[in-house]
Structure formats: C-alpha cells, structure tokens
Design an enzyme around this catalytic site. Structure first.
Site, PDB file in Angstrom:
ATOM      1  N   HIS A 149       1.899 -12.219 -36.694  1.00 42.43           N
ATOM      2  CA  HIS A 149       0.652 -12.970 -36.823  1.00 42.43           C
ATOM      3  C   HIS A 149      -0.324 -12.310 -37.794  1.00 42.43           C
ATOM      4  O   HIS A 149      -1.349 -12.927 -38.139  1.00 42.43           O
ATOM      5  CB  HIS A 149      -0.027 -13.106 -35.452  1.00 42.43           C
ATOM      6  CG  HIS A 149       0.589 -14.135 -34.566  1.00 42.43           C
ATOM      7  ND1 HIS A 149       1.837 -13.991 -34.002  1.00 42.43           N
ATOM      8  CD2 HIS A 149       0.126 -15.348 -34.140  1.00 42.43           C
ATOM      9  CE1 HIS A 149       2.102 -15.043 -33.252  1.00 42.43           C
ATOM     10  NE2 HIS A 149       1.095 -15.883 -33.320  1.00 42.43           N
ATOM     11  N   GLY A 150      -0.050 -11.099 -38.217  1.00 41.93           N
ATOM     12  CA  GLY A 150      -0.951 -10.413 -39.127  1.00 41.93           C
ATOM     13  C   GLY A 150      -2.326 -10.226 -38.508  1.00 41.93           C
ATOM     14  O   GLY A 150      -2.451  -9.920 -37.315  1.00 41.93           O
ATOM     15  N   SER A 179       8.513   4.800 -17.256  1.00 42.48           N
ATOM     16  CA  SER A 179       9.777   5.000 -17.976  1.00 42.48           C
ATOM     17  C   SER A 179      10.321   6.401 -17.742  1.00 42.48           C
ATOM     18  O   SER A 179      11.545   6.606 -17.652  1.00 42.48           O
ATOM     19  CB  SER A 179       9.568   4.761 -19.476  1.00 42.48           C
ATOM     20  OG  SER A 179       9.324   3.401 -19.744  1.00 42.48           O
ATOM     21  N   GLU A 180       9.426   7.378 -17.638  1.00 40.44           N
ATOM     22  CA  GLU A 180       9.877   8.751 -17.386  1.00 40.44           C
ATOM     23  C   GLU A 180      10.558   8.871 -16.028  1.00 40.44           C
ATOM     24  O   GLU A 180      11.591   9.554 -15.894  1.00 40.44           O
ATOM     25  CB  GLU A 180       8.672   9.706 -17.459  1.00 40.44           C
ATOM     26  CG  GLU A 180       8.095   9.896 -18.857  1.00 40.44           C
ATOM     27  CD  GLU A 180       7.199   8.741 -19.301  1.00 40.44           C
ATOM     28  OE1 GLU A 180       6.832   8.714 -20.489  1.00 40.44           O
ATOM     29  OE2 GLU A 180       6.875   7.864 -18.469  1.00 40.44           O
ATOM     30  N   GLN A 235       2.506  -8.382 -35.060  1.00 41.57           N
ATOM     31  CA  GLN A 235       2.659  -8.076 -36.485  1.00 41.57           C
ATOM     32  C   GLN A 235       2.968  -9.339 -37.288  1.00 41.57           C
ATOM     33  O   GLN A 235       2.463  -9.518 -38.407  1.00 41.57           O
ATOM     34  CB  GLN A 235       3.775  -7.042 -36.675  1.00 41.57           C
ATOM     35  CG  GLN A 235       3.806  -6.388 -38.039  1.00 41.57           C
ATOM     36  CD  GLN A 235       2.667  -5.395 -38.228  1.00 41.57           C
ATOM     37  OE1 GLN A 235       2.043  -4.976 -37.273  1.00 41.57           O
ATOM     38  NE2 GLN A 235       2.386  -5.042 -39.467  1.00 41.57           N
ATOM     39  N   GLY A 267       0.824  -1.204   0.000  1.00 47.69           N
ATOM     40  CA  GLY A 267       0.000   0.000   0.000  1.00 47.69           C
ATOM     41  C   GLY A 267       0.855   1.248   0.000  1.00 47.69           C
ATOM     42  O   GLY A 267       1.293   1.712   1.068  1.00 47.69           O
ATOM     43  N   GLU A 281       5.768   0.116 -10.815  1.00 44.53           N
ATOM     44  CA  GLU A 281       7.065   0.274 -10.130  1.00 44.53           C
ATOM     45  C   GLU A 281       7.861   1.454 -10.683  1.00 44.53           C
ATOM     46  O   GLU A 281       9.098   1.465 -10.629  1.00 44.53           O
ATOM     47  CB  GLU A 281       7.912  -1.010 -10.233  1.00 44.53           C
ATOM     48  CG  GLU A 281       7.257  -2.228  -9.627  1.00 44.53           C
ATOM     49  CD  GLU A 281       7.425  -2.322  -8.124  1.00 44.53           C
ATOM     50  OE1 GLU A 281       8.028  -1.411  -7.529  1.00 44.53           O
ATOM     51  OE2 GLU A 281       6.929  -3.310  -7.546  1.00 44.53           O
ATOM     52  N   PRO A 291      -4.144   8.629  -4.815  1.00 49.47           N
ATOM     53  CA  PRO A 291      -4.686   9.305  -5.993  1.00 49.47           C
ATOM     54  C   PRO A 291      -3.942  10.557  -6.415  1.00 49.47           C
ATOM     55  O   PRO A 291      -3.749  10.821  -7.606  1.00 49.47           O
ATOM     56  CB  PRO A 291      -6.123   9.649  -5.575  1.00 49.47           C
ATOM     57  CG  PRO A 291      -6.456   8.679  -4.506  1.00 49.47           C
ATOM     58  CD  PRO A 291      -5.179   8.396  -3.790  1.00 49.47           C
ATOM     59  N   THR A 336      -2.176  -4.700  -5.611  1.00 48.20           N
ATOM     60  CA  THR A 336      -2.374  -6.015  -6.230  1.00 48.20           C
ATOM     61  C   THR A 336      -2.226  -7.121  -5.183  1.00 48.20           C
ATOM     62  O   THR A 336      -1.367  -7.048  -4.322  1.00 48.20           O
ATOM     63  CB  THR A 336      -1.366  -6.207  -7.374  1.00 48.20           C
ATOM     64  OG1 THR A 336      -1.543  -5.154  -8.316  1.00 48.20           O
ATOM     65  CG2 THR A 336      -1.570  -7.533  -8.076  1.00 48.20           C
TER      66      THR A 336
END
Length: 381
Positions: free
Chosen positions: A340-341, A368-369, A338, A124, A365, A128, A158
């Site tokens: 697999h089309g 990327s920024e 891709q 936890g 976690e 927000p 989770t």
C-alpha cells in the site's frame, strides 16, 4: 496423515459463518474498532447462533465439531476481523478447561451457558511476576470448610468486565508445600463478593476485545467450583494452552489471508511505470512466498486439530503451528502494508491495523521464544 478436506458438517459451518462474517460482522466492525468498543450485541448474536460452542459436546449445547471445527471458526473470523476472533479464542480456553476436566454439574451450569451464548468466559492465569512462567503463580486458594477463599490478582484476562461476562476460570495455589503440583483450578462467577475487574486498557491489537486485571479479595467459592482434582491445575492449564495454540495459529492463518486479500485488491489497481505493481517481481515474489507459507500453515493447523480430536500427543505440534503461523502473520501484515505504500500507514485503510493484531498473536498463549523452548526439548528426548 494430514486431513485437510472438510466434511459435510464442517462445510456447512464454513458457509454459514462466512455469510455471518460478510453480512453482520464486516459492516459493524469499523465503528467498534474506532471506539475500541466491545461489540456486545454482535457477541450475543454470535453465541446464540451456536458458534461459541462449535467444538464442544452437543449434550451441553455444543456443536460437536471438535478442534477442527473451532479452527475453522477462528480462521474465518480473523479473515474478517482479528479482534472479534480474539473474543472467540479467549472464551474457548476456560470452556475447554471445563469441557475436559469439569464435572457434569459444572458443564451443565457453565459450559452450556457459554455454548448457548448466554455468557462469555475469561481465563485467569498470567500474573505480574510470572509472565511466561505459568507455574510461578502467587494467587492462593485456602480451604475453609466446604469453601475455598481466593486472594490474589491476574493480568490480561480478555472478555472479563464486558456486558456478557459470566465467569472466569482461575488457577491458584492450594498446597504451597507441593510446588507446581500444588496448583488447582476454580470457576469464579461474576458477582461473587470480592471478585472485581480493573479498567480496560487500549492495545495495539485485539482492539475491542477487552483485557483487564482480575482482583480476588477474600473471594469465597464452594469447593464444588474446583475444576477436576486438587493439584491438577498446572497440568490442566498446560494442556488447555496447547489446545489454544492451534486456535491462535488458525487466527494467524486467517489474518495472513486477510493481509493478502487487501494486498491483492490494492495492488491490482495501483499502477507503477505503466503496469500493476503486482506485476513487478520485487513485490510479487515476496507475496508468492507468503502464499506458499499460508498453504503450509493451513496444513499444520489442520494436522494439529486432527491430533487433538484423535486424542493423540499434540503439544510439540501445536507449538510449531503457533510459532510458524504467528510469525507468518507478522510477515504478511508488513508486506501488505508495504504494497500500500504511504497509504498503508493511514488508519482509514484497514491494512494499517493488521500489524498490531499480528504482533499480539506472536505473544499471546506463549511467546515465540517459549514455543521454541518447548520444541527444542524434543532434541533431548
């Protein structure tokens, strides 16, 4: 030095878990994914076999294989089903908190129960208005004699609310006048009066790893449930998140390998202009690039795990590994679709679900920024 060779214990772990993944996990996953249903019995079995506690001290029911061992588990699970790997990941964060900073009593009561598969834990932290700003926490813990009374709420926890959920670790303000140094961590058992969870929400990834809101309405816990020292909460959480990024990277590595497994299996049999589509350089060369990046990601994951297990500095390296591997997972998922089309966009093909799973890894976690922000600070040292 980067150590990539597995020792005997790690090899035994890899072999045994691969058998479990193939024989128990893989056959059961389609039904749980379709229903977005937490696989409670499989989680119990997985825990009872000792895999949840792979990295932790054997004195508390763990396997003693450190972060290297945990990374092996995360990778193998993700290569079979990333949503199941998420359950392992999100149990590891609160357990790592207790393992690193908890008292002997806390380890015997909570860490050992999780290591032995009797329960799973949830984390936890996120709120927000905070998001990536983990220091901007509003949940409070006010001391009242020998207890603390917790009020507030958390997002995206989770494993909480599932049939095997046993406790959550929670970060709260204990000293408002001290800013970021006024945060502390607590263990809150399931069933504590005033502690409740919100309804589960469907996600594009981690589809049966339930993520819910946690609510604390005058939740009273003993002072002995504080993890470590008062005021150490932020330092603890930042360390645990950095360790978790290695497991995120290992999960992304496993997902990338799954994407390539599916692309190769489909591409070998799919003919275009008289030959396998994998013989066309337009598809083969991008897949070759991904295979090269998978090798690099593996080296990064193993190196970071070695740093952590050797008690050497690791924060920048784990951010690099998480950034690189999670963005690779998205790239690998896109390219596998891709290959697999048109079939790649139909849910009956397993490849269709990989993009959502990969995107979660880019965000959870630390986005990327945030990873680039952490890494870029090295430029000013």
């Amino acid at each position: 030095m980067i150590l990539t060779d597995l020792n005997d214990d790690e090899r035994m772990l890899s072999d045994a878990l691969s058998r479990f993944a193939e024989q128990e996990l893989a056959p059961a996953m389609p039904g749980h994914l379709e229903r977005h249903e937490f696989p409670a019995e499989l989680v119990r079995t997985f825990g009872e076999m000792g895999y949840m506690g792979t990295s932790y001290d054997p004195d508390y029911g763990g396997g003693g294989l450190g972060t290297r061992g945990a990374a092996i588990v995360a990778e193998i699970l993700a290569r079979t089903e990333p949503s199941f790997a998420a359950i392992f990941l999100c149990n590891s964060a609160p357990c790592s908190l207790i393992s690193r900073y908890g008292s002997d009593e806390q380890k015997r009561l909570w860490l050992q129960a999780a290591n032995e598969g009797r329960m799973v834990a949830s984390f936890g932290v996120t709120e927000p208005h905070g998001g990536s700003d983990v220091a901007n926490i509003k949940t409070t813990a006010v001391q009242d004699g020998d207890d603390y009374i917790i009020n507030g709420m958390k997002l995206f926890s989770t494993n909480a609310g599932t049939p095997t959920h046993g406790f959550s670790t929670v970060v709260a303000i204990t000293d408002p006048d001290k800013g970021a140094k006024g945060l502390s961590s607590f263990i809150v058992p399931v069933g504590t009066k005033g502690f409740s969870v919100g309804k589960r929400a469907s996600k594009i990834g981690w589809r049966f790893a339930d993520s819910v809101e946690l609510y604390f309405d005058n939740v009273r816990v003993p002072a002995g449930n504080m993890v470590g020292n008062r005021g150490d909460g932020l330092r603890q959480i930042l360390t645990v998140l950095s360790i978790g990024r290695v497991l995120m990277a290992a999960t992304a590595l496993g997902l990338s390998r799954r994407a390539m497994d599916l692309a190769k299996a489909y591409g070998k049999d799919r003919k275009l202009f008289g030959k396998s589509i994998l013989e066309h350089q337009g598809l083969a060369f991008p897949l070759a690039d991904i295979l090269t990046k998978i090798h690099a990601a593996e080296l990064m994951v193993r190196h970071c795990a070695c740093l952590i297990d050797a008690n050497r500095p690791f924060r920048n390296e784990t951010s690099m590994a998480k950034l690189f591997a999670s963005e690779l997972a998205v790239e690998a998922a896109l390219k596998a679709i891709q290959v697999h089309g048109a079939y790649g966009i139909f849910e009956e093909y397993p490849v269709s679900g990989l993009l959502g799973e990969a995107k979660v890894l880019e965000i959870a976690e630390g986005t990327s920024e945030i990873q680039r922000l952490i890494i870029s600070r090295e430029l000013m040292d």
